[in-house]
Design a protein around this motif. Structure first.
Motif, short mmCIF file in Angstrom:
data_model
loop_
_atom_site.label_atom_id
_atom_site.label_comp_id
_atom_site.label_asym_id
_atom_site.label_seq_id
_atom_site.Cartn_x
_atom_site.Cartn_y
_atom_site.Cartn_z
N ASP A 2 0.98 15.01 -3.21
CA ASP A 2 -0.19 15.16 -4.07
C ASP A 2 -0.86 16.52 -3.86
O ASP A 2 -2.04 16.71 -4.16
N LYS A 3 -0.08 17.48 -3.33
CA LYS A 3 -0.60 18.84 -3.08
C LYS A 3 0.57 19.79 -2.95
O LYS A 3 1.72 19.37 -2.78
N ASP A 4 0.27 21.07 -3.03
CA ASP A 4 1.29 22.09 -2.82
C ASP A 4 1.67 22.10 -1.34
O ASP A 4 0.80 22.24 -0.46
N TYR A 7 1.58 9.35 -0.07
CA TYR A 7 1.03 10.70 0.02
C TYR A 7 0.12 10.90 1.22
O TYR A 7 0.14 11.95 1.86
N ALA A 8 -0.69 9.90 1.53
CA ALA A 8 -1.70 10.06 2.57
C ALA A 8 -1.11 10.23 3.97
O ALA A 8 -1.78 10.72 4.88
N GLU A 9 0.17 9.85 4.15
CA GLU A 9 0.73 9.81 5.50
C GLU A 9 1.49 11.06 5.92
O GLU A 9 1.87 11.21 7.09
N ASP A 10 1.79 11.96 4.97
CA ASP A 10 2.50 13.21 5.29
C ASP A 10 3.77 12.98 6.11
O ASP A 10 4.09 13.74 7.03
N GLU A 17 0.83 -1.20 0.00
CA GLU A 17 0.00 0.00 0.00
C GLU A 17 0.87 1.26 0.00
O GLU A 17 1.78 1.41 0.81
N GLY A 18 0.57 2.17 -0.93
CA GLY A 18 1.29 3.44 -0.98
C GLY A 18 2.59 3.39 -1.76
O GLY A 18 3.23 4.42 -1.96
#
Length: 228
Positions: free
Chosen positions: A176-178, A147-150, A42-43
């Motif tokens: 996945d973001k600025d 990405y989801a875990e920062d 995953e990830g």
């Protein structure tokens, strides 16, 4: 993240082939067109060719002879690409045990000298804080976590507090973001903590964005730590 079928590391090539979910090619340097494999976890999503080409164009004048950290290695393609293009040493940190074993296999298949790389299994921030690395300073750092875990925030914090990077280190961030608003918050947190620990701090930590690009939903940037 998913583990290997037996839950343990294995150096048996046939077992490793059974858990391999995909592969990614190295796009430049002495290992150009060679393949490294990765497991179904995953990830885990290797940085695509187009973005890697942009990244290593950014690093063209800095990668030769560099000591590199691939902090959330996954397939290890960023670290292997760096070695392919002339980096002196690459350190790979990978949490998934099956993928960590596969990194060893990839290094052996590429016939990379054992003196030019280190592979450590564990979470990046814990490995950094616990001083499990042979390298005590990095010239280039790749931070490309799920990405989801920062995870880039605790990783950056650990690198700074452990003095593993300085104002000459080039830092690659992929998300996945600025990340600009969160980098600003991280600056404030780090500076506040330094002031609490050291009293009147003369140097203030800043993250300077040198390059940035966007590919689809992926935002990638090259940064340098600055102080004033």
């Amino acid at each position: 993240m998913k583990k290997s079928p037996n839950g343990r590391q294995s150096k048996n090539n046939n077992q490793l082939k059974n858990v391999a979910a995909g592969d990614v090619r190295i796009i430049g340097g002495q290992f150009k067109r060679r393949i490294v494999k990765f497991v179904d976890a995953e990830g885990l999503r290797p940085t695509p060719d187009r973005l890697r080409e942009t990244l290593f164009n950014w690093l063209l004048a800095d990668i030769h002879g560099a000591h590199v950290l691939d902090s959330c290695a996954g397939s290890g393609v960023l670290g292997f690409e760096a070695l392919s293009r002339g980096a002196a040493h690459a350190t790979f940190i990978e949490l998934n045990p099956a993928q960590s074993t596969m990194l060893h296999q990839s290094a052996e298949q590429l016939r990379i000298s054992s003196t030019t790389y280190q592979i450590v299994q564990g979470t990046a921030e814990q490995v950094l804080i616990q001083n499990q690395l042979t390298q005590r300073h990095f010239d280039v750092v790749f931070i490309d976590p799920p990405y989801a875990e920062d995870l880039w925030q605790p990783i950056l914090t650990a690198l700074i507090t452990q003095s593993l990077i300085d104002t000459n280190t080039l830092i690659y961030l992929e998300a996945d973001k600025d990340l600009a608003p969160q980098l600003k918050q991280l600056e404030e947190t780090l500076n506040k903590n330094l002031e609490t620990q050291l009293g009147n701090v003369q140097q203030i930590i800043r993250f300077e964005c040198l390059k940035q690009t966007k590919v689809g939903q992926v935002v990638a940037g090259l940064y340098r730590l600055s102080s004033s």
